[in-house]
Write a protein that holds these residues in place. Structure first.
Motif, PDB file in Angstrom:
ATOM      1  N   ALA A   1       0.845  -1.205   0.000  1.00 50.99           N
ATOM      2  CA  ALA A   1       0.000   0.000   0.000  1.00 50.99           C
ATOM      3  C   ALA A   1       0.881   1.256   0.000  1.00 50.99           C
ATOM      4  O   ALA A   1       0.639   2.195  -0.761  1.00 50.99           O
ATOM      5  CB  ALA A   1      -0.925  -0.020   1.213  1.00 50.99           C
ATOM      6  N   VAL A   2       1.922   1.267   0.832  1.00 51.94           N
ATOM      7  CA  VAL A   2       2.821   2.434   0.916  1.00 51.94           C
ATOM      8  C   VAL A   2       3.571   2.622  -0.402  1.00 51.94           C
ATOM      9  O   VAL A   2       3.632   3.732  -0.947  1.00 51.94           O
ATOM     10  CB  VAL A   2       3.801   2.291   2.109  1.00 51.94           C
ATOM     11  CG1 VAL A   2       4.945   3.279   2.007  1.00 51.94           C
ATOM     12  CG2 VAL A   2       3.055   2.473   3.433  1.00 51.94           C
ATOM     13  N   ILE A   3       4.103   1.538  -0.941  1.00 57.12           N
ATOM     14  CA  ILE A   3       4.905   1.646  -2.175  1.00 57.12           C
ATOM     15  C   ILE A   3       4.037   2.098  -3.351  1.00 57.12           C
ATOM     16  O   ILE A   3       4.445   2.942  -4.149  1.00 57.12           O
ATOM     17  CB  ILE A   3       5.637   0.315  -2.472  1.00 57.12           C
ATOM     18  CG1 ILE A   3       6.718   0.080  -1.418  1.00 57.12           C
ATOM     19  CG2 ILE A   3       6.234   0.315  -3.875  1.00 57.12           C
ATOM     20  CD1 ILE A   3       7.372  -1.273  -1.458  1.00 57.12           C
ATOM     21  N   ASN A   4       2.821   1.563  -3.434  1.00 59.27           N
ATOM     22  CA  ASN A   4       1.935   1.964  -4.546  1.00 59.27           C
ATOM     23  C   ASN A   4       1.691   3.468  -4.527  1.00 59.27           C
ATOM     24  O   ASN A   4       1.777   4.145  -5.550  1.00 59.27           O
ATOM     25  CB  ASN A   4       0.592   1.229  -4.468  1.00 59.27           C
ATOM     26  CG  ASN A   4       0.733  -0.215  -4.900  1.00 59.27           C
ATOM     27  OD1 ASN A   4       1.708  -0.579  -5.553  1.00 59.27           O
ATOM     28  ND2 ASN A   4      -0.221  -1.043  -4.513  1.00 59.27           N
ATOM     29  N   ARG A   5       1.402   3.984  -3.352  1.00 58.93           N
ATOM     30  CA  ARG A   5       1.112   5.421  -3.224  1.00 58.93           C
ATOM     31  C   ARG A   5       2.373   6.261  -3.481  1.00 58.93           C
ATOM     32  O   ARG A   5       2.324   7.291  -4.147  1.00 58.93           O
ATOM     33  CB  ARG A   5       0.554   5.671  -1.812  1.00 58.93           C
ATOM     34  CG  ARG A   5       0.061   7.051  -1.576  1.00 58.93           C
ATOM     35  CD  ARG A   5      -1.247   7.344  -2.299  1.00 58.93           C
ATOM     36  NE  ARG A   5      -1.608   8.749  -2.173  1.00 58.93           N
ATOM     37  CZ  ARG A   5      -1.708   9.594  -3.180  1.00 58.93           C
ATOM     38  NH1 ARG A   5      -1.506   9.201  -4.423  1.00 58.93           N
ATOM     39  NH2 ARG A   5      -2.032  10.853  -2.963  1.00 58.93           N
ATOM     40  N   LEU A   6       3.480   5.769  -2.944  1.00 55.27           N
ATOM     41  CA  LEU A   6       4.759   6.474  -3.084  1.00 55.27           C
ATOM     42  C   LEU A   6       5.158   6.633  -4.553  1.00 55.27           C
ATOM     43  O   LEU A   6       5.579   7.709  -4.981  1.00 55.27           O
ATOM     44  CB  LEU A   6       5.814   5.644  -2.341  1.00 55.27           C
ATOM     45  CG  LEU A   6       7.103   6.275  -1.903  1.00 55.27           C
ATOM     46  CD1 LEU A   6       6.843   7.430  -0.951  1.00 55.27           C
ATOM     47  CD2 LEU A   6       7.964   5.224  -1.194  1.00 55.27           C
ATOM     48  N   THR A   7       4.982   5.567  -5.329  1.00 53.41           N
ATOM     49  CA  THR A   7       5.392   5.640  -6.735  1.00 53.41           C
ATOM     50  C   THR A   7       4.391   6.470  -7.550  1.00 53.41           C
ATOM     51  O   THR A   7       4.741   7.000  -8.597  1.00 53.41           O
ATOM     52  CB  THR A   7       5.588   4.238  -7.359  1.00 53.41           C
ATOM     53  OG1 THR A   7       4.441   3.449  -7.064  1.00 53.41           O
ATOM     54  CG2 THR A   7       6.823   3.557  -6.823  1.00 53.41           C
ATOM     55  N   GLU A   8       3.169   6.595  -7.034  1.00 56.75           N
ATOM     56  CA  GLU A   8       2.200   7.484  -7.688  1.00 56.75           C
ATOM     57  C   GLU A   8       2.637   8.935  -7.505  1.00 56.75           C
ATOM     58  O   GLU A   8       2.520   9.760  -8.394  1.00 56.75           O
ATOM     59  CB  GLU A   8       0.845   7.360  -6.986  1.00 56.75           C
ATOM     60  CG  GLU A   8      -0.185   6.496  -7.693  1.00 56.75           C
ATOM     61  CD  GLU A   8      -1.396   6.308  -6.795  1.00 56.75           C
ATOM     62  OE1 GLU A   8      -1.881   5.185  -6.754  1.00 56.75           O
ATOM     63  OE2 GLU A   8      -1.849   7.275  -6.122  1.00 56.75           O
ATOM     64  N   LEU A   9       3.147   9.232  -6.306  1.00 56.97           N
ATOM     65  CA  LEU A   9       3.492  10.608  -5.957  1.00 56.97           C
ATOM     66  C   LEU A   9       4.854  11.029  -6.493  1.00 56.97           C
ATOM     67  O   LEU A   9       5.066  12.203  -6.772  1.00 56.97           O
ATOM     68  CB  LEU A   9       3.500  10.781  -4.429  1.00 56.97           C
ATOM     69  CG  LEU A   9       2.144  10.679  -3.726  1.00 56.97           C
ATOM     70  CD1 LEU A   9       2.335  10.661  -2.226  1.00 56.97           C
ATOM     71  CD2 LEU A   9       1.255  11.852  -4.131  1.00 56.97           C
ATOM     72  N   ARG A  10       5.784  10.098  -6.591  1.00 63.43           N
ATOM     73  CA  ARG A  10       7.157  10.461  -7.012  1.00 63.43           C
ATOM     74  C   ARG A  10       7.453   9.859  -8.366  1.00 63.43           C
ATOM     75  O   ARG A  10       7.737   8.657  -8.466  1.00 63.43           O
ATOM     76  CB  ARG A  10       8.186   9.961  -5.985  1.00 63.43           C
ATOM     77  CG  ARG A  10       8.199  10.760  -4.697  1.00 63.43           C
ATOM     78  CD  ARG A  10       9.303  10.272  -3.815  1.00 63.43           C
ATOM     79  NE  ARG A  10      10.519  11.019  -4.012  1.00 63.43           N
ATOM     80  CZ  ARG A  10      10.881  12.050  -3.252  1.00 63.43           C
ATOM     81  NH1 ARG A  10      10.157  12.403  -2.228  1.00 63.43           N
ATOM     82  NH2 ARG A  10      12.001  12.692  -3.483  1.00 63.43           N
ATOM     83  N   ARG A  11       7.445  10.709  -9.379  1.00 64.40           N
ATOM     84  CA  ARG A  11       7.649  10.232 -10.751  1.00 64.40           C
ATOM     85  C   ARG A  11       9.050   9.662 -10.951  1.00 64.40           C
ATOM     86  O   ARG A  11       9.268   8.820 -11.816  1.00 64.40           O
ATOM     87  CB  ARG A  11       7.414  11.391 -11.737  1.00 64.40           C
ATOM     88  CG  ARG A  11       5.987  11.819 -11.791  1.00 64.40           C
ATOM     89  CD  ARG A  11       5.193  10.970 -12.813  1.00 64.40           C
ATOM     90  NE  ARG A  11       3.798  10.910 -12.453  1.00 64.40           N
ATOM     91  CZ  ARG A  11       3.143   9.784 -12.146  1.00 64.40           C
ATOM     92  NH1 ARG A  11       3.749   8.635 -12.151  1.00 64.40           N
ATOM     93  NH2 ARG A  11       1.866   9.805 -11.829  1.00 64.40           N
ATOM     94  N   ASN A  12      10.008  10.145 -10.138  1.00 60.44           N
ATOM     95  CA  ASN A  12      11.396   9.693 -10.326  1.00 60.44           C
ATOM     96  C   ASN A  12      11.715   8.402  -9.579  1.00 60.44           C
ATOM     97  O   ASN A  12      12.839   7.926  -9.583  1.00 60.44           O
ATOM     98  CB  ASN A  12      12.364  10.801  -9.888  1.00 60.44           C
ATOM     99  CG  ASN A  12      13.738  10.588 -10.452  1.00 60.44           C
ATOM    100  OD1 ASN A  12      13.880  10.293 -11.639  1.00 60.44           O
ATOM    101  ND2 ASN A  12      14.761  10.671  -9.615  1.00 60.44           N
ATOM    102  N   LEU A  13      10.696   7.844  -8.927  1.00 64.43           N
ATOM    103  CA  LEU A  13      10.911   6.626  -8.132  1.00 64.43           C
ATOM    104  C   LEU A  13      10.220   5.448  -8.816  1.00 64.43           C
ATOM    105  O   LEU A  13       9.035   5.509  -9.114  1.00 64.43           O
ATOM    106  CB  LEU A  13      10.325   6.843  -6.734  1.00 64.43           C
ATOM    107  CG  LEU A  13      10.476   5.699  -5.736  1.00 64.43           C
ATOM    108  CD1 LEU A  13      11.935   5.535  -5.310  1.00 64.43           C
ATOM    109  CD2 LEU A  13       9.617   5.953  -4.499  1.00 64.43           C
ATOM    110  N   HIS A  14      11.002   4.397  -9.063  1.00 66.18           N
ATOM    111  CA  HIS A  14      10.424   3.221  -9.716  1.00 66.18           C
ATOM    112  C   HIS A  14      10.501   2.000  -8.814  1.00 66.18           C
ATOM    113  O   HIS A  14      11.515   1.774  -8.146  1.00 66.18           O
ATOM    114  CB  HIS A  14      11.169   2.919 -11.017  1.00 66.18           C
ATOM    115  CG  HIS A  14      10.602   3.641 -12.182  1.00 66.18           C
ATOM    116  ND1 HIS A  14       9.879   3.016 -13.158  1.00 66.18           N
ATOM    117  CD2 HIS A  14      10.629   4.957 -12.497  1.00 66.18           C
ATOM    118  CE1 HIS A  14       9.485   3.913 -14.040  1.00 66.18           C
ATOM    119  NE2 HIS A  14       9.936   5.100 -13.665  1.00 66.18           N
ATOM    120  N   PHE A  15       9.449   1.228  -8.839  1.00 68.56           N
ATOM    121  CA  PHE A  15       9.395  -0.005  -8.069  1.00 68.56           C
ATOM    122  C   PHE A  15      10.073  -1.118  -8.871  1.00 68.56           C
ATOM    123  O   PHE A  15       9.804  -1.288 -10.055  1.00 68.56           O
ATOM    124  CB  PHE A  15       7.922  -0.349  -7.793  1.00 68.56           C
ATOM    125  CG  PHE A  15       7.724  -1.661  -7.117  1.00 68.56           C
ATOM    126  CD1 PHE A  15       8.313  -1.919  -5.886  1.00 68.56           C
ATOM    127  CD2 PHE A  15       6.943  -2.648  -7.699  1.00 68.56           C
ATOM    128  CE1 PHE A  15       8.126  -3.135  -5.247  1.00 68.56           C
ATOM    129  CE2 PHE A  15       6.753  -3.863  -7.062  1.00 68.56           C
ATOM    130  CZ  PHE A  15       7.347  -4.105  -5.838  1.00 68.56           C
TER     131      PHE A  15
END
Ligand SMILES: Nc1ncnc2c1ncn2[C@@H]1O[C@H](COP(=O)(O)OP(=O)(O)OP(=O)(O)O)[C@@H](O)[C@H]1O
Length: 240
Positions: A61-75
């Motif tokens: 849940a945290v990672i999904n939201r985080l990658t939505e908010l930060r375009r420069n961060l990839h899972f």
């Protein structure tokens, strides 16, 4: 650009009355060089963020939201030999492979870390991490505690390790139960394992509490950690 850096005697107009560009030009002439527009510090290096924590604390849940908010961060999508759960997508949640395919990847040293978790293999493909970082992206890796310990041995201080937890054992169990993705035997193993896992928090760099109904706050805390890491004088400079 002038190469003569000797200060010259020039008359500098009064700061409160002079035209802005005349004043800047006079200051440059007086100091003997143009004011550079180059960045004062280099662009921060791409970061590896490892998110770990017991089952059901909200890593996905945290990672999904985080990658939505930060375009420069990839899972970085993990490979697993376990069966797909309802609602999971190939290449987004995991790469679903057979045990034989997985073992071939291990043999060919294609994984940054791998482990047998609840009877199924999980591992992080090195190639994906290298490619994303090569393109300048920060990467987020999602691993269980066992995986985080292996990554700490492999990466040391090259990555930032975040331990995610619920506010209490009771909340963590409620989340796992409400998710309805595990059978009762699996629930027992996950909860018993979680009790042991919380003891490993001291080998992490940060701990973030994902409180009931406060997912956004947990995500903001992880964002603050990433921002602080980007502002560090001594960057982690991960090279794989
Ligand atoms: N802050 C929160 N408040 C309430 N529910 C939450 C919160 N964070 C996550 N959840 C819910 O809790 C459940 C477990 O979350 P999630 O699947 O992200 O956990 P996980 O740590 O990735 O678990 P696992 O390691 O078992 O895959 C999900 O149904 C998720 O929507």
């Amino acid at each position: 650009m002038s190469t003569d850096s000797r200060p010259r005697t020039v008359s500098i107009p009064a700061a409160d009355a002079a035209d802005r560009s005349d004043l800047i030009r006079a200051l440059e002439t007086s100091l003997g060089s143009h004011f550079s527009s180059d960045p004062i510090v280099p662009t921060p290096s791409p970061l590896i963020v490892v998110i770990s924590g017991p089952s059901g604390v909200g890593k996905d849940a945290v990672i999904n939201r985080l990658t939505e908010l930060r375009r420069n961060l990839h899972f970085v999508v993990t490979c697993t030999s376990r069966a797909k759960r309802p609602g999971e997508t190939e290449g987004k949640d995991y790469y679903f492979v057979t045990k034989e395919q997985f073992l071939r990847m291990v043999e060919q040293d294609e994984l940054l870390e791998h482990a047998l978790v609840y009877g199924e293999y999980k591992g992080i493909p090195k190639k994906q991490v290298r490619e994303l970082m090569g393109e300048g992206y920060d990467v987020v890796l999602r691993v269980d505690i066992q995986g985080a310990e292996t990554l700490r041995r492999v990466l040391g201080q090259k990555a930032v390790f975040v331990f995610l937890t619920a506010e209490s054992e009771a909340k963590m169990v409620e989340r796992l139960v409400d998710r309805r993705t595990e059978r009762k035997e699996e629930l027992l193993v996950r909860i018993a394992t979680a009790r042991e896992e919380v003891k490993h928090v001291s080998s992490f760099d940060y701990v973030v509490v994902n409180r009931e109904g406060e997912l956004e706050k947990a995500v903001q805390t992880v964002e603050a950690i990433i921002d602080a890491e980007k502002a560090k004088v001594r960057q982690r400079n991960a090279v794989l």
